[in-house]
Scaffold this active site. Structure first.
Site, PDB file in Angstrom:
ATOM      1  N   SER A 270      -1.909   6.346 -16.357  1.00  0.00           N
ATOM      2  CA  SER A 270      -1.532   7.366 -15.384  1.00  0.00           C
ATOM      3  C   SER A 270      -0.157   7.861 -15.782  1.00  0.00           C
ATOM      4  O   SER A 270       0.802   7.091 -15.796  1.00  0.00           O
ATOM      5  CB  SER A 270      -1.488   6.761 -13.979  1.00  0.00           C
ATOM      6  OG  SER A 270      -0.666   7.565 -13.160  1.00  0.00           O
TER       7      SER A 270
ATOM      8  N   HIS B  50      -5.630   9.504 -16.961  1.00  0.00           N
ATOM      9  CA  HIS B  50      -5.838   9.583 -15.514  1.00  0.00           C
ATOM     10  C   HIS B  50      -4.753  10.496 -14.965  1.00  0.00           C
ATOM     11  O   HIS B  50      -3.565  10.180 -15.039  1.00  0.00           O
ATOM     12  CB  HIS B  50      -5.743   8.162 -14.938  1.00  0.00           C
ATOM     13  CG  HIS B  50      -5.866   8.076 -13.459  1.00  0.00           C
ATOM     14  ND1 HIS B  50      -7.075   7.929 -12.815  1.00  0.00           N
ATOM     15  CD2 HIS B  50      -4.918   8.084 -12.474  1.00  0.00           C
ATOM     16  CE1 HIS B  50      -6.879   7.857 -11.509  1.00  0.00           C
ATOM     17  NE2 HIS B  50      -5.577   7.944 -11.276  1.00  0.00           N
TER      18      HIS B  50
ATOM     19  N   ASP C  12      -3.058  12.418 -11.852  1.00  0.00           N
ATOM     20  CA  ASP C  12      -2.947  12.305 -10.396  1.00  0.00           C
ATOM     21  C   ASP C  12      -2.524  13.618  -9.757  1.00  0.00           C
ATOM     22  O   ASP C  12      -1.378  14.056  -9.903  1.00  0.00           O
ATOM     23  CB  ASP C  12      -1.914  11.226 -10.055  1.00  0.00           C
ATOM     24  CG  ASP C  12      -2.421   9.841 -10.395  1.00  0.00           C
ATOM     25  OD1 ASP C  12      -3.446   9.420  -9.832  1.00  0.00           O
ATOM     26  OD2 ASP C  12      -1.786   9.170 -11.239  1.00  0.00           O
TER      27      ASP C  12
ATOM     28  N   MET D 280      -1.713  15.490  -6.330  1.00  0.00           N
ATOM     29  CA  MET D 280      -1.348  15.201  -4.928  1.00  0.00           C
ATOM     30  C   MET D 280      -0.907  16.496  -4.257  1.00  0.00           C
ATOM     31  O   MET D 280      -0.190  17.294  -4.865  1.00  0.00           O
ATOM     32  CB  MET D 280      -0.210  14.192  -4.879  1.00  0.00           C
ATOM     33  CG  MET D 280      -0.502  12.898  -5.615  1.00  0.00           C
ATOM     34  SD  MET D 280       0.809  11.699  -5.343  1.00  0.00           S
ATOM     35  CE  MET D 280       0.347  10.410  -6.489  1.00  0.00           C
TER      36      MET D 280
ATOM     37  N   HIS E 150      -7.701  12.524 -10.636  1.00  0.00           N
ATOM     38  CA  HIS E 150      -7.666  11.788  -9.369  1.00  0.00           C
ATOM     39  C   HIS E 150      -7.142  12.751  -8.306  1.00  0.00           C
ATOM     40  O   HIS E 150      -5.930  12.971  -8.185  1.00  0.00           O
ATOM     41  CB  HIS E 150      -6.779  10.549  -9.509  1.00  0.00           C
ATOM     42  CG  HIS E 150      -6.737   9.720  -8.270  1.00  0.00           C
ATOM     43  ND1 HIS E 150      -5.881   8.653  -8.116  1.00  0.00           N
ATOM     44  CD2 HIS E 150      -7.463   9.783  -7.118  1.00  0.00           C
ATOM     45  CE1 HIS E 150      -6.072   8.119  -6.912  1.00  0.00           C
ATOM     46  NE2 HIS E 150      -7.010   8.792  -6.285  1.00  0.00           N
TER      47      HIS E 150
ATOM     48  N   MET F 211      -6.055  13.602  -5.067  1.00  0.00           N
ATOM     49  CA  MET F 211      -5.550  13.133  -3.770  1.00  0.00           C
ATOM     50  C   MET F 211      -5.165  14.358  -2.956  1.00  0.00           C
ATOM     51  O   MET F 211      -3.982  14.642  -2.712  1.00  0.00           O
ATOM     52  CB  MET F 211      -4.367  12.187  -4.002  1.00  0.00           C
ATOM     53  CG  MET F 211      -4.803  10.851  -4.575  1.00  0.00           C
ATOM     54  SD  MET F 211      -3.440   9.877  -5.230  1.00  0.00           S
ATOM     55  CE  MET F 211      -3.350  10.527  -6.872  1.00  0.00           C
TER      56      MET F 211
ATOM     57  N   MET G  90      -9.127   1.956  -4.816  1.00  0.00           N
ATOM     58  CA  MET G  90      -7.660   1.997  -4.841  1.00  0.00           C
ATOM     59  C   MET G  90      -7.102   0.608  -4.535  1.00  0.00           C
ATOM     60  O   MET G  90      -7.522  -0.046  -3.576  1.00  0.00           O
ATOM     61  CB  MET G  90      -7.122   2.994  -3.813  1.00  0.00           C
ATOM     62  CG  MET G  90      -7.348   4.459  -4.147  1.00  0.00           C
ATOM     63  SD  MET G  90      -6.648   4.970  -5.727  1.00  0.00           S
ATOM     64  CE  MET G  90      -4.890   4.693  -5.473  1.00  0.00           C
TER      65      MET G  90
ATOM     66  N   ASP H  79      -7.007   1.290  -9.502  1.00  0.00           N
ATOM     67  CA  ASP H  79      -5.829   2.145  -9.665  1.00  0.00           C
ATOM     68  C   ASP H  79      -4.749   1.704  -8.683  1.00  0.00           C
ATOM     69  O   ASP H  79      -4.964   1.757  -7.461  1.00  0.00           O
ATOM     70  CB  ASP H  79      -6.239   3.601  -9.405  1.00  0.00           C
ATOM     71  CG  ASP H  79      -5.082   4.585  -9.515  1.00  0.00           C
ATOM     72  OD1 ASP H  79      -4.008   4.205 -10.006  1.00  0.00           O
ATOM     73  OD2 ASP H  79      -5.274   5.754  -9.092  1.00  0.00           O
TER      74      ASP H  79
END
Ligand code: DX5
Ligand code: ZN
Length: 228
Positions: A10, A35, A37, A39, A70, A72, A141, A175
């Site tokens: 990540s 990966h 992320d 958000m 990912h 979020m 998670m 993760d």
């Protein structure tokens, strides 16, 4: 057994001004995938980047590296097409963000991406189970989503073990707080896709850390196949 050990750094913990070269560095150090992320400051109390950045990263690293997004974000359906167009390979959304996961799964597939389904620590694995036959990967998670560098929640491991027992060939990802000191718990429980942020990215020797993580998971997979 159709799954194998894969390590996905990540890059959230890296120097965000150098994301492209950080992605290249991770691939050169032996990462199996990246990966990424995303958000939105709503589903989680933090904000990172969106599809324009993903498109730039794709141009920077070339066509091969696998991008596991990912997501979020509160409205994951909003970004399926833009992320596919930007070069994402897998779209991992949170079960908590939708009342009809089936429609989203279908949309992600139709856009040409693989489907990942994530659950936060407070969401039970039984809630994910009805969708497990339709997805490529389940993400359990092991921290509350939102920040890198948090403490690994070992009490999530029964979720991983249960999923592995029920869905023997499903890709199962963990993760949050995963690194050399916690990998064995994840591997023994049955996780095979390993996200590691700070433990890999902040290491002086990311290549050795990635190799160590992959070896731990491969050995657990081999042991499980001998035990069967
Ligand atoms: C947290 C993110 C993780 C995070 C992992 O919400 O989903 O991917 O970057 O970082 P570490 O491994 O440092 O916990
Ligand atoms: Zn993540």
């Amino acid at each position: 057994m159709s799954y194998s050990a894969k390590i996905g750094p990540s890059i959230l913990s890296s120097d965000l001004a150098c994301l492209g070269s950080e992605c290249v560095r991770m691939m050169e150090c032996g990462a199996d995938y990246l990966h990424l992320d995303v958000m939105d400051g709503n589903f989680v109390p933090n904000i990172t980047f969106g599809h324009p950045m993903v498109e730039c990263l794709r141009n920077c690293v070339g066509p091969d590296p696998f991008f596991d997004m990912h997501m979020m974000v509160s409205r994951p359906e909003q970004w399926v097409k833009p992320m596919a167009a930007a070069g994402a390979n897998q779209y991992t959304f949170h079960l908590e963000t939708t009342t009809n996961a089936g429609i989203l799964i279908k949309e992600i597939r139709e856009s040409g991406m693989k489907v990942g389904l994530a659950i936060k620590p407070g969401t039970t694995v039984e809630e994910l189970a009805p969708w497990a036959g339709q997805i490529d990967m389940a993400l359990v998670m092991t921290v509350e989503p939102g920040f890198g560098g948090q403490k690994f929640m070992e009490d999530m491991m029964p979720k991983v073990s249960w999923l592995r027992s029920q869905f023997p060939s499903l890709d199962i990802e963990v993760d949050g707080g995963v690194g050399p000191s916690t990998i064995h718990k994840c591997a023994e429980a049955g996780a095979n896709m390993i996200v590691s942020g700070s433990a890999v990215v902040s290491s002086d020797d990311p290549r050795s850390v990635i190799t160590m993580l992959r070896t731990a998971v491969s050995e657990a997979i081999q042991k499980r196949s001998l035990d069967r």
